[in-house]
Design a protein around this motif. Sequence first.
Motif, PDB file in Angstrom:
ATOM      1  N   TYR A  53       0.834  -1.206   0.000  1.00 23.48           N
ATOM      2  CA  TYR A  53       0.000   0.000   0.000  1.00 23.48           C
ATOM      3  C   TYR A  53       0.866   1.252   0.000  1.00 23.48           C
ATOM      4  CZ  TYR A  53      -3.487   3.390   1.620  1.00 23.48           C
ATOM      5  OH  TYR A  53      -4.319   4.478   1.734  1.00 23.48           O
ATOM      6  N   ILE A  54       1.879   1.272   0.867  1.00 20.95           N
ATOM      7  CA  ILE A  54       2.764   2.445   0.956  1.00 20.95           C
ATOM      8  C   ILE A  54       3.619   2.569  -0.296  1.00 20.95           C
ATOM      9  CG2 ILE A  54       4.676   3.481   2.248  1.00 20.95           C
ATOM     10  CD1 ILE A  54       3.545   2.016   4.751  1.00 20.95           C
ATOM     11  N   ASN A  55       4.205   1.467  -0.732  1.00 20.30           N
ATOM     12  CA  ASN A  55       5.087   1.504  -1.905  1.00 20.30           C
ATOM     13  C   ASN A  55       4.351   1.971  -3.155  1.00 20.30           C
ATOM     14  OD1 ASN A  55       7.154   0.609  -0.307  1.00 20.30           O
ATOM     15  ND2 ASN A  55       7.236  -1.466  -1.163  1.00 20.30           N
ATOM     16  N   GLU A  56       3.124   1.478  -3.353  1.00 23.30           N
ATOM     17  CA  GLU A  56       2.376   1.874  -4.546  1.00 23.30           C
ATOM     18  C   GLU A  56       2.101   3.376  -4.553  1.00 23.30           C
ATOM     19  OE1 GLU A  56      -1.088  -0.576  -4.708  1.00 23.30           O
ATOM     20  OE2 GLU A  56      -0.003  -2.337  -5.439  1.00 23.30           O
ATOM     21  N   GLY A  57       1.821   3.905  -3.373  1.00 21.62           N
ATOM     22  CA  GLY A  57       1.592   5.353  -3.276  1.00 21.62           C
ATOM     23  C   GLY A  57       2.834   6.151  -3.626  1.00 21.62           C
ATOM     24  N   ALA A  64      10.258   5.585  -7.870  1.00 21.19           N
ATOM     25  CA  ALA A  64      10.174   4.183  -8.279  1.00 21.19           C
ATOM     26  C   ALA A  64      11.044   3.266  -7.434  1.00 21.19           C
ATOM     27  CB  ALA A  64      10.567   4.052  -9.750  1.00 21.19           C
ATOM     28  N   GLN A  65      12.020   3.808  -6.727  1.00 17.36           N
ATOM     29  CA  GLN A  65      12.947   2.992  -5.945  1.00 17.36           C
ATOM     30  C   GLN A  65      12.523   2.846  -4.486  1.00 17.36           C
ATOM     31  OE1 GLN A  65      15.423   1.475  -7.642  1.00 17.36           O
ATOM     32  NE2 GLN A  65      14.506   2.517  -9.410  1.00 17.36           N
TER      33      GLN A  65
END
Length: 519
Positions: A53-57, A64-65
């Motif tokens: 959830y956090i990474n997609e945001g 992107a990294q």
Amino acid sequence: MADIRNDREREELHKAIWSIADDLRGSVDGWDFKQYVLGVMFYRYISENLTNYINEGEHAAGDAQFDYAKMKDSDAEGARAGLVQEKGFFILPSELFCNVRARATDDENLNETLERVFNNIEDSAKGSESEDDFAGLFDDLDVNSNKLGATVAKRNEKLVKLLNGVADMKLRYKDNTIDAFGDAYEYLMSMYASNAGKSGGEFFTPQEVSELLTRIAVVGKTEVNKVYDPACGSGSLLLKAARILGKDNIRQGFFGQEINLTTYNLCRINMFLHDIGYDKFNIANEDTLISPQHWDDEPFEVIVSNPPYSIKWAGDENPLLINDPRFSPAGVLAPKSKADLAFIMHSLSWLATNGTAAIVCFPGIMYRGGAEKKIRKYLVDNNFIDCIIQLPSNLFYGTSIATCIMVLKKNKADSKVLFIEASKECKKVTNNNQLEEKNISTIVDEFSSRQEIAHFAHLASYEEIAENDYNLSVSSYVEAEDTREEVDIAQLNASIAEIVEKENSLRAEIDRIIAEIEG
């Protein structure tokens, strides 16, 4: 092709679960084994759920990294309040499953680490709307139990194996073609129930029975306000509705009540593992018959349930119950020794005018006299019973009883009751019978069409049921097929005469041989 891939993924997943069972065999078994695997699976799931959830945001914002798992705890703290509001919980990067597992082999205090992490996850929801959904979720995962080993070192050795085993499961949060976390849960439940006999059956309704019940309850509907199970166990029936209708078509979510604390925890874990948000389920831990929750809620369009068969309850020992608006309309309470019809009356009370309730029942309630007959009379006289379905025997773990399904509606198009004789709609699998897709479709199609079919289905009028003294046993309305072959009397007599002639011939030959020997 997709089905083959699904089957392959499912088979690999089940092998991985058995592998963990082998690693833990001898120290943890049965119920305890299932608790440990499910608890750690849940820990992994919510860790990956939050991380994704956090990474997609962040990726959508252009970084992107970015990887939440590599953040410093101090940097992550600033997002705590917002994430609790959005996801219902918070986990620091250092306490994510992947990071705890990476350090596990070298962590001499792994048991303490896990206990702290589990407490922190539950505490993160305190004071928020999700507090009730997370409170006590890890209570049954005792990382300090002697069942894991006599010493801390031995217990931690088992915990490392457990973490590694769950980590090796192909449970990627996004990439599976199957609902991997949910499938693993259901496999563990069935694995336990099939080996635990009667004690295991109360925690698990076989998936094909759940499928049948839910498909009956949603006939003619593409979306509903919400789904309810008054004796929800581990939640499999509630979640079938999500699979059949699509969870977005159940607008207000999933509601249930469960008296057993451990099973209540399992149900909430099951909701999360099937990706149901904390704001889309409301599971209560109370005695449904004595302390019902959801009093003030809008009635339910779909009710599905497999309540415990013929358990004891307070009944007329509690003077308040006869005035309870759930039970008072019938003018009598279900017997103290058999609460089955109390669950039926409760479900009817909670049912929406345009709703359907499909409930598995013990067959005795269909024909016994006394208070149960009076309640049946109330249900029939007020046109609440839509259908009775006789199921095959040996469908459930731990009991060979041939159960029934009672379907309730409050707004029927006619005053007739459909009786379906489906006791032969199954296939034999080891010691149990099992409903196949063709069996389920046959039953649901008949339920929908309400057609008269000799030896299978009969649409009984109110007068017919009243004349039958309100007996609701399917066998009283659907005539059993006579499978005996017709006998040709002339041919039978000819065969007997031929046998007698041969017998006389043999006897004469024996007499001749004896005479020669004696001579």
